[in-house]
Design a protein around this motif. Structure first.
Motif, PDB file in Angstrom:
ATOM      1  N   GLN A 186      -1.480  -7.574   3.199  1.00  0.00           N
ATOM      2  CA  GLN A 186      -1.700  -6.140   3.040  1.00  0.00           C
ATOM      3  C   GLN A 186      -0.783  -5.422   4.005  1.00  0.00           C
ATOM      4  OE1 GLN A 186      -5.695  -4.117   2.636  1.00  0.00           O
ATOM      5  NE2 GLN A 186      -5.230  -3.607   4.742  1.00  0.00           N
ATOM      6  N   LYS A 188       1.023  -1.757   5.648  1.00  0.00           N
ATOM      7  CA  LYS A 188       0.509  -0.697   6.499  1.00  0.00           C
ATOM      8  C   LYS A 188       0.027   0.486   5.666  1.00  0.00           C
ATOM      9  CE  LYS A 188       1.594   1.319  10.960  1.00  0.00           C
ATOM     10  NZ  LYS A 188       2.626   1.417  12.016  1.00  0.00           N
ATOM     11  N   SER A 189      -0.997   1.137   6.135  1.00  0.00           N
ATOM     12  CA  SER A 189      -1.560   2.284   5.428  1.00  0.00           C
ATOM     13  C   SER A 189      -0.532   3.398   5.290  1.00  0.00           C
ATOM     14  CB  SER A 189      -2.778   2.812   6.198  1.00  0.00           C
ATOM     15  OG  SER A 189      -3.183   4.069   5.697  1.00  0.00           O
ATOM     16  N   TRP A 190      -0.573   4.102   4.158  1.00  0.00           N
ATOM     17  CA  TRP A 190       0.269   5.285   4.007  1.00  0.00           C
ATOM     18  C   TRP A 190      -0.037   6.279   5.116  1.00  0.00           C
ATOM     19  CZ3 TRP A 190      -0.073   6.742  -1.935  1.00  0.00           C
ATOM     20  CH2 TRP A 190       0.785   5.902  -2.663  1.00  0.00           C
ATOM     21  N   SER A 254      -7.345   5.276   1.383  1.00  0.00           N
ATOM     22  CA  SER A 254      -5.924   5.130   1.691  1.00  0.00           C
ATOM     23  C   SER A 254      -5.306   4.052   0.823  1.00  0.00           C
ATOM     24  CB  SER A 254      -5.718   4.775   3.163  1.00  0.00           C
ATOM     25  OG  SER A 254      -4.336   4.733   3.481  1.00  0.00           O
ATOM     26  N   PHE A 256      -2.161   1.067   0.727  1.00  0.00           N
ATOM     27  CA  PHE A 256      -1.418   0.211   1.646  1.00  0.00           C
ATOM     28  C   PHE A 256      -0.175  -0.320   0.933  1.00  0.00           C
ATOM     29  CE2 PHE A 256      -5.769   0.334   2.919  1.00  0.00           C
ATOM     30  CZ  PHE A 256      -5.740   0.381   4.307  1.00  0.00           C
ATOM     31  N   ASN A 258       2.334  -2.664  -0.273  1.00  0.00           N
ATOM     32  CA  ASN A 258       2.424  -4.123  -0.393  1.00  0.00           C
ATOM     33  C   ASN A 258       3.870  -4.570  -0.282  1.00  0.00           C
ATOM     34  OD1 ASN A 258       2.797  -6.683  -2.183  1.00  0.00           O
ATOM     35  ND2 ASN A 258       0.616  -6.675  -1.694  1.00  0.00           N
ATOM     36  N   THR A 265      -4.864  -0.349  -3.109  1.00  0.00           N
ATOM     37  CA  THR A 265      -6.067  -0.034  -2.361  1.00  0.00           C
ATOM     38  C   THR A 265      -7.232  -0.758  -3.003  1.00  0.00           C
ATOM     39  OG1 THR A 265      -7.409   1.749  -1.402  1.00  0.00           O
ATOM     40  CG2 THR A 265      -6.703   2.038  -3.688  1.00  0.00           C
ATOM     41  N   GLU A 302      -4.889  -0.113  10.691  1.00  0.00           N
ATOM     42  CA  GLU A 302      -5.227  -1.144   9.720  1.00  0.00           C
ATOM     43  C   GLU A 302      -3.955  -1.764   9.169  1.00  0.00           C
ATOM     44  OE1 GLU A 302      -9.033   0.309   7.414  1.00  0.00           O
ATOM     45  OE2 GLU A 302      -7.527   1.891   7.550  1.00  0.00           O
ATOM     46  N   THR A 303      -3.479  -2.820   9.786  1.00  0.00           N
ATOM     47  CA  THR A 303      -2.272  -3.495   9.329  1.00  0.00           C
ATOM     48  C   THR A 303      -2.299  -4.939   9.775  1.00  0.00           C
ATOM     49  OG1 THR A 303       0.140  -3.476   9.422  1.00  0.00           O
ATOM     50  CG2 THR A 303      -1.006  -2.743  11.390  1.00  0.00           C
TER      51      THR A 303
END
Length: 336
Positions: A186, A188-190, A254, A256, A258, A265, A302-303
Motif C-alpha cells: 500500500q 502513501k495516502s493522497w 483517503s 493510497f 499503489n 482505498t 499511514e504508509t
C-alpha cells in the motif's frame, strides 16, 4: 557508498541468476542470500528515488556499471517527467477561472453497476465486464480501470455469477479482482480531503455542462491535484467522480497510491480503485487544478514505505498488476 552497495548486490544477483540458468531449477531463488540481495537492491533504489534531477545527473557521471547506469537513467527520466508535470500544473492554476465547488449529500450509494463497461466497442470483446460479479458477499463492477467491490446482500443463487443491468446472467470467467486489490504494498495516502476534492470535481463537471461543452471535452476533462507529499496526480474528471462516490459508499476517507497507474482505498465494507494518468500523459488545457486549503490536508503517517511509490513502481518496468486490457485478456485466454 550507496552505489557501491548497489553494484555489489547486483553482482551477487548476476551470480545467482547464472546459477539458476546452469542448474535449470529455481532453488537459488529460494535461499536467504537471494532474498537479501533483492532487499538490498530495493532499499538502495529508494535512495535514488529521493534525489532530484540535478543530483541524479551528477550521480550518473560517477558510475561505470551498465546496470547501475540504467537504473539511474530510468529514475532520472521519471523525475524529469514529474518536474514537467509540476510546471504544467502551476501554469494551469495561474490561468484557471474560478471553479465553484458543488456540495451535495448523496441520497443513495452509487450502484455497483455504474462501474461496469459501457463502451460499445470494448463491450464486444469484454462482454463479461458489462455485468456485476457476485463473489462471496461482494458485488463487483469494473471496466478494467475503475473498480468498486462492495459488500451487499444478494440472492444465494447469484453466487459466482455475473449479471447485467437486466438481471440476465453473462457466461464467462470474471477477472481475478482480488489479485488486483491485493497486489503489492500500500502506497502513501493522497493526504487530500476527499469531500472537498469531490466538491471541486463536481464543480468542474457542472461548469462544463453550463458552458455546453462538446461531449469529447466533457469526456476528456481532467483533474490535477497535489498530494500531501508533493506528487501531482492527474485523473479523468468523470472517473474521479465515480471513484469518490464509491469511496464514500464504503466509508473510505483517503486513497493510497499503489503505483503510477491507480490508487486504491479499502474499508471493511469494500474496495475502490481509481485510475490515474501516468507521467507520460501531461496536464493540458482541458485540465483543472485543485488546490486544497491547508486545513484540508491530512498529514497522514499511514504508509509502508517512503513517499516515492509511483517512481519506485515505474522503475520496475511495469511488472505490477494493473487494471488493464492486457490483464483481463490474459484471464480470458486462460479460460479458452
Amino acid at each position: 557508498l550507496a552505489i557501491d552497495a548497489y553494484e555489489d548486490a547486483q553482482e551477487k544477483f548476476d551470480n545467482l541468476f547464472s546459477l539458476l540458468v546452469k542448474e535449470k531449477e529455481s532453488k537459488p531463488f529460494d535461499n536467504r542470500e537471494w532474498r537479501e540481495v533483492n532487499r538490498t537492491k530495493e532499499e538502495l533504489k529508494d535512495v535514488l528515488l529521493q534525489l532530484n534531477t540535478k543530483e541524479l545527473g551528477e550521480l550518473l557521471k560517477q558510475v561505470s556499471g551498465k546496470d547501475t547506469e540504467y537504473v539511474i537513467k530510468t529514475v532520472l527520466d521519471i523525475a524529469n517527467r514529474e518536474e514537467h508535470r509540476l510546471i504544467a500544473f502551476n501554469e494551469i492554476l495561474d490561468k484557471q477561472s474560478h471553479i465553484t465547488p458543488e456540495y451535495k449529500e448523496e441520497e443513495k450509494a452509487i450502484p455497483v453497476l455504474e462501474f461496469v463497461e459501457t463502451d460499445k466497442k470494448r463491450a464486444e470483446t469484454h462482454i463479461i465486464l458489462t455485468g456485476v460479479f457476485h463473489d462471496k458477499g461482494y458485488v463487483v463492477g469494473t471496466d478494467a480501470y475503475l473498480l468498486l467491490a462492495r459488500k451487499e446482500d444478494y440472492d444465494k443463487s447469484l453466487e459466482g455469477k455475473v449479471t447485467n443491468k437486466k438481471g440476465e446472467v453473462i457466461n464467462g470467467k470474471y477477472p481475478n479482482w482480488r489479485a488486483v486489490v491485493n497486489s503489492g504494498k500500500q502506497g502513501k495516502s493522497w493526504g487530500v480531503n476527499l469531500e472537498e476534492l469531490h466538491a471541486f470535481t463536481r464543480g468542474v463537471l457542472a461548469k462544463l455542462k453550463t458552458e455546453k461543452a462538446d461531449p469529447s471535452t466533457k469526456k476528456d476533462a481532467k483533474i490535477a491535484f497535489k498530494t500531501a507529499d508533493g506528487k501531482i496526480v492527474l485523473c479523468y474528471a468523470n472517473a474521479l467522480d465515480k471513484a469518490l462516490q464509491g469511496a464514500k459508499s464504503i466509508g473510505a476517507k483517503s486513497f493510497f497510491g499503489n503505483d503510477d497507474v491507480f490508487a486504491i482505498t479499502q474499508t471493511p465494507k469494500g474496495y475502490v480503485i481509481c485510475p490515474m494518468l501516468n507521467q507520460g500523459q501531461n496536464i493540458d488545457d482541458n485540465s483543472f487544478a485543485y488546490v486544497p486549503r491547508v486545513s484540508e490536508l491530512q498529514h497522514s503517517t499511514e504508509t509502508l514505505s517512503n513517499g516515492t511509490e509511483a517512481k519506485h513502481s515505474a522503475s520496475q518496468n511495469d511488472t505490477s498488476i494493473k487494471l488493464s486490457d492486457t490483464s483481463f485478456a490474459s484471464e480470458e485466454e486462460a479460460e479458452q
